[in-house]
Design a protein around this motif. Structure first.
Motif, mmCIF file in Angstrom:
data_model
loop_
_atom_site.group_PDB
_atom_site.id
_atom_site.type_symbol
_atom_site.label_atom_id
_atom_site.label_comp_id
_atom_site.label_asym_id
_atom_site.label_seq_id
_atom_site.Cartn_x
_atom_site.Cartn_y
_atom_site.Cartn_z
ATOM 1 N N LEU A 149 -3.147 0.860 -6.239
ATOM 2 C CA LEU A 149 -3.387 1.350 -5.052
ATOM 3 C C LEU A 149 -4.954 0.764 -4.844
ATOM 4 N N ILE A 153 0.570 -0.769 -0.324
ATOM 5 C CA ILE A 153 0.323 -0.082 -0.141
ATOM 6 C C ILE A 153 0.967 1.208 -0.295
ATOM 7 N N GLU A 185 -4.760 -2.714 -4.321
ATOM 8 C CA GLU A 185 -3.700 -3.530 -3.132
ATOM 9 C C GLU A 185 -4.581 -2.819 -2.117
ATOM 10 N N CYS A 186 -5.207 -2.027 -1.796
ATOM 11 C CA CYS A 186 -5.527 -1.158 -0.582
ATOM 12 C C CYS A 186 -6.839 -1.948 0.146
ATOM 13 N N PRO A 219 3.075 2.876 -3.862
ATOM 14 C CA PRO A 219 2.739 3.534 -4.845
ATOM 15 C C PRO A 219 2.257 4.544 -4.570
ATOM 16 N N ILE A 220 2.133 5.366 -3.273
ATOM 17 C CA ILE A 220 2.199 6.527 -2.212
ATOM 18 C C ILE A 220 3.435 6.943 -2.643
#
Length: 377
Positions: free
Chosen positions: A239, A210, A242-243, A213-214
């Motif tokens: 995201l 998670i 995967e979240c 990507p951020i």
């Protein structure tokens, strides 16, 4: 009667050539199975926009006045004024990608960067052939084997050759299984292709997947701000995947959104394939330079892997370097097939996927860097 025959009598030789190009793309899509979701709409669109007085283009008709064509409207709305279609496609691509193999073996990040060498080689070659710097930069990005990035870069830089660049980029994406094995064999020995790489993945937690990507969005945005649209939408799609709380949206992005945008993008980009702009000597040069960029990207990744092996006890199969281009997952599959052909018990797929998804990130960052550098000149 004259009105009914006016279309036939208005056909030009360049338009006939474009009908042939369109039919060829459709043939490659249907008969050969090369990227059918892209080549088929592009091929059919190439026919539509080259029919004399085509209703898919804006025109002025006697007794009716100005009419607006759907393909020209889609191009102006979805590509020319907003670049929306190629950017939206990255949400779907991001939702399809599992960065686990890359995160469990971070050395694969290096191959994504190394396999962008052909971009800058082709850019330099295009400049020497007297292409304008914006056109040369747009041509160079073909080497990333990433159609949406090629379209976006050429559109932002206002290249005169967006149609030829799009066709070249998608064609070479489709021809990965033919071109890459030749390039790989050119710079590797059988002994190198037989190198085994046991896959011992490190467990990657959901939290890391998670955060990744951020974090990538922040880093890429700060290093190459012009890549934010590309990287940001790619990472947003990932995201969603995967979240764990938006599974329905993730599945919609992977399937419905990606397929719909791909369909629209393919037929929309055909607006740039009108005969008067496409049937030129520059188009042939662009196709040739695109092939050079693609080959040198592949070779650059392989040679970098061989260089890394000079300092490693546990050797890397240099074919992995070739998977560092952005053509996901075709390039990873090519490496796996070549490995199996050399040794049926040698499985390199997960290593190759790690390099391949790294190449996806590297290509969009490279596109942003090129846009920023050229815009600053």
């Amino acid at each position: 009667m004259d009105f009914l025959l006016s279309g036939i009598t208005s056909i030009t030789i360049p338009q006939l050539i474009m009908y042939g190009v369109g039919i060829l793309l459709i043939y490659l899509a249907i008969v050969k199975g090369y990227e059918p979701s892209l080549l088929l709409p592009m091929g059919f669109g190439a026919i539509l926009v080259n029919i004399p007085l085509s209703g898919v283009l804006d025109q002025t008709l006697a007794g009716i006045g100005e009419t607006h064509g759907i393909i020209e409207w889609l191009f102006q709305t979805g590509i020319e004024t907003s670049e929306a279609l190629p950017i939206l496609l990255f949400i779907g691509i991001g939702a399809m990608i599992d960065f686990g193999p890359l995160l469990s073996n971070p050395v694969m990040f290096l191959f994504g960067a190394a396999a962008q060498f052909g971009i800058f080689f082709a850019l330099s070659a295009a400049t020497l052939l007297n292409f304008d710097i914006k056109d040369a930069a747009s041509i160079g990005i073909i080497g990333a084997a990433d159609g949406p990035t090629s379209i976006l870069v050429s559109q932002i830089l206002k290249s005169k050759y967006i149609g030829a660049i799009a066709v070249a980029a998608y064609s070479y994406m489709a021809l990965v299984p033919l071109v890459q094995p030749l390039a790989i064999r050119l710079v590797t020995t059988k002994k190198e292709r037989l190198i085994r790489m046991p896959y011992n993945p490190v467990s990657v937690s959901k939290r890391v997947k998670i955060i990744f990507p951020i974090l990538v969005t922040f880093i890429a945005g700060l290093v190459a701000p012009m890549s934010v649209a590309l990287v940001g939408f790619l990472m947003f799609g990932n995201l969603l995947r995967e979240c764990g709380v938006l599974n329905t949206l993730s599945e919609a992005a992977q399937n419905i959104l990606a397929n719909l945008v791909t369909l629209l993008l393919g037929i929309t980009i055909s607006f740039s394939m009108k005969a008067d702009a496409f049937v030129t000597k520059e188009t042939l040069l662009i196709m040739a330079l695109g092939l050079v960029a693609f080959i040198f990207d592949t070779i650059g990744g392989v040679l970098f892997a061989k260089f890394i092996n000079l300092f490693r006890k546990n050797k890397i199969n240099p074919m992995i370097g070739a998977a560092g281009i952005s053509a996901f997952p075709m390039s990873a599959r090519v490496v796996q097939k070549m490995a199996i052909k050399e040794d049926p018990t040698n499985h390199l797929l997960m290593h190759a996927i790690g390099a391949n998804v790294s190449g996806q990130i590297a290509s969009v960052v490279a596109g942003g860097i090129i846009i920023g550098l050229v815009s600053a000149l």
